[in-house]
Design an enzyme around this catalytic site. Structure first.
Site, mmCIF file in Angstrom:
data_model
loop_
_atom_site.group_PDB
_atom_site.id
_atom_site.type_symbol
_atom_site.label_atom_id
_atom_site.label_comp_id
_atom_site.label_asym_id
_atom_site.label_seq_id
_atom_site.Cartn_x
_atom_site.Cartn_y
_atom_site.Cartn_z
ATOM 1 N N THR A 164 0.820 -1.223 0.000
ATOM 2 C CA THR A 164 0.000 0.000 0.000
ATOM 3 C C THR A 164 0.852 1.271 0.000
ATOM 4 O O THR A 164 0.499 2.264 -0.634
ATOM 5 C CB THR A 164 -0.924 -0.024 1.239
ATOM 6 O OG1 THR A 164 -1.864 -1.080 1.055
ATOM 7 C CG2 THR A 164 -1.663 1.275 1.434
ATOM 8 N N SER A 186 1.865 -7.693 -0.799
ATOM 9 C CA SER A 186 2.698 -8.528 0.072
ATOM 10 C C SER A 186 2.295 -10.000 0.151
ATOM 11 O O SER A 186 3.138 -10.828 0.508
ATOM 12 C CB SER A 186 2.817 -7.908 1.466
ATOM 13 O OG SER A 186 1.643 -8.075 2.200
ATOM 14 N N THR A 213 1.441 -4.367 4.342
ATOM 15 C CA THR A 213 1.279 -4.678 5.768
ATOM 16 C C THR A 213 0.700 -6.066 6.023
ATOM 17 O O THR A 213 0.824 -6.587 7.130
ATOM 18 C CB THR A 213 0.350 -3.649 6.445
ATOM 19 O OG1 THR A 213 -0.926 -3.696 5.794
ATOM 20 C CG2 THR A 213 0.920 -2.250 6.381
ATOM 21 N N ASP A 214 0.068 -6.662 5.003
ATOM 22 C CA ASP A 214 -0.625 -7.941 5.237
ATOM 23 C C ASP A 214 0.304 -9.025 5.766
ATOM 24 O O ASP A 214 -0.129 -9.910 6.517
ATOM 25 C CB ASP A 214 -1.269 -8.448 3.941
ATOM 26 C CG ASP A 214 -2.443 -7.579 3.503
ATOM 27 O OD1 ASP A 214 -2.882 -6.728 4.302
ATOM 28 O OD2 ASP A 214 -2.914 -7.747 2.366
HETATM 29 N N1 ASP Z 1 -2.682 -5.681 0.484
HETATM 30 C C1 ASP Z 1 -1.634 -4.772 0.887
HETATM 31 C C2 ASP Z 1 -0.350 -5.571 0.985
HETATM 32 O O1 ASP Z 1 -0.102 -6.208 1.984
HETATM 33 C C3 ASP Z 1 -2.000 -4.142 2.164
HETATM 34 C C4 ASP Z 1 -1.010 -3.139 2.685
HETATM 35 O O2 ASP Z 1 0.047 -2.894 2.179
HETATM 36 O O3 ASP Z 1 -1.354 -2.555 3.712
HETATM 37 O O4 ASP Z 1 0.403 -5.547 0.054
#
Ligand code: ASP
Length: 330
Positions: free
Chosen positions: A14, A57, A89-90
């Site tokens: 993100t 991610s 973050t995932d």
């Molecule tokens: N779907 C995103 C990821 O993990 C979520 C994020 O970055 O917060 O790549």
């Protein structure tokens, strides 16, 4: 004296996601673009940025992380005071845990990302990146291993978990809390995790897929025999409460545990698996007697990665059990 050198490896997520004309935002910004968007960084460190991967991610693999760990160690050996990894973050709770096992250096390795992408009001990426670089450049974070810096908090990789789908305060470290924070641009560390638990993977590390099985009410275990049939090398069971499963599945678990490491973790998200409290069929004492391995305080996701790395490094079942057993003692 010049500013400390910090290397940034970007991996998408993100923090780097903007509208590129598709169905939603996608991770297209490079590491260089992320750094140049935050002019304050210039006053903190001399930064070199590399785009290591540009993906959401969930696409990251253990193999990617082994490669990244080698790059990080190389940057530190080449004089970087610290390294920052930006990503989605995932999977931060998993990637940071793997990097923490594989990078054996005193210099800080800091993972960060964003919950609000750069097109949204209150995008948190720039502040997180700046704080991450401040931590990576600072002496106080040396020796901490890999940490996650997010929302001005510093979390140890071994405890951190994503706990909310959209809130920027999503990262928590139960039961200890963050090991430090960043206040008025100054990193402060107030706790230091014990032990290091580093692992070295051989260059020809064999693929060692480990399944993660979440036990739920009324489970009859019909999926379990598939785990061996599909070629998994190990299994982590996220059991109920202190390490409990329905009696209907204990024979299958015992059978699997006689042929592959089967680690007993808890699905609760806090506390240690029990070892000596309950005696019913399917209780923790019963499952440990049947050959399951105690996961201690590690949740299923982190236990799965530790088992994966141990198997890749050629550990025997006894060595796997010993590592989980002694995890808390350092
Ligand atoms: N779907 C995103 C990821 O993990 C979520 C994020 O970055 O917060 O790549």
């Amino acid at each position: 004296m010049g500013l400390p050198r910090v290397t940034v490896f970007s991996m998408g997520g993100t923090i780097s996601s903007v509208d590129s004309g598709g169905k939603g935002v996608e991770p297209t910004l490079t590491g260089e673009a992320l750094v140049s968007d935050v002019p304050e960084i210039e006053r903190v460190a001399e930064v070199s940025a590399f785009s290591f991967r540009q993906a959401a991610s969930p696409e990251i693999t253990v193999r990617d992380l082994a490669e990244l760990a080698a790059e990080i160690s190389g940057q530190i050996d080449g004089g970087a005071a610290g390294v920052v990894v930006t990503q989605g973050t995932d999977t931060i709770e998993e990637t940071s845990f793997v990097l923490d096992r594989l990078v054996d250096r005193e210099a800080p390795v800091v993972v960060t990302g964003a919950m609000r992408n750069p097109t949204l009001p209150g995008a948190d990426g720039p502040a997180n990146l700046l704080a991450a670089i401040q931590v990576a450049a600072s002496d106080v974070a040396r020796g901490l291993g890999t940490v996650v810096v997010f929302n001005d908090e510093i979390h140890a990789a071994r405890f951190v978990r994503k706990t909310h789908t959209s809130n920027p305060a999503t990262f928590r470290s139960d039961p200890v809390g963050p090991v430090g924070w960043v206040s008025e641009h100054l990193p402060r560390v107030v706790l230091r995790p014990t032990g290091k638990h580093k692992l070295a993977l051989p260059t020809d590390a064999r693929e060692s897929p480990v399944a993660l099985y979440h036990v739920a009410l009324g489970d009859d275990g019909r999926l379990l025999p598939e785990i061996e049939a599909k070629g998994y090398a190990g299994l982590v069971v996220e059991a109920m409460g202190g390490g409990h499963v329905p009696s209907a599945i204990v024979d299958t678990l015992e059978d699997l545990a006689s042929r592959m490491p089967v680690v007993l973790a808890s699905r609760t998200g806090g506390g240690e698996v029990l070892r000596a409290t309950y005696g019913f069929v399917g209780s923790e004492t019963d499952l440990l007697e049947r050959g399951l391995i105690y996961a201690g305080p590690l949740d299923g996701r982190k236990a799965r990665l530790l088992l994966t790395l141990l198997l890749q490094s050629g550990a025997s079942k006894e060595e796997v059990a010993h590592t989980f057993d002694t995890w808390l003692d350092g």
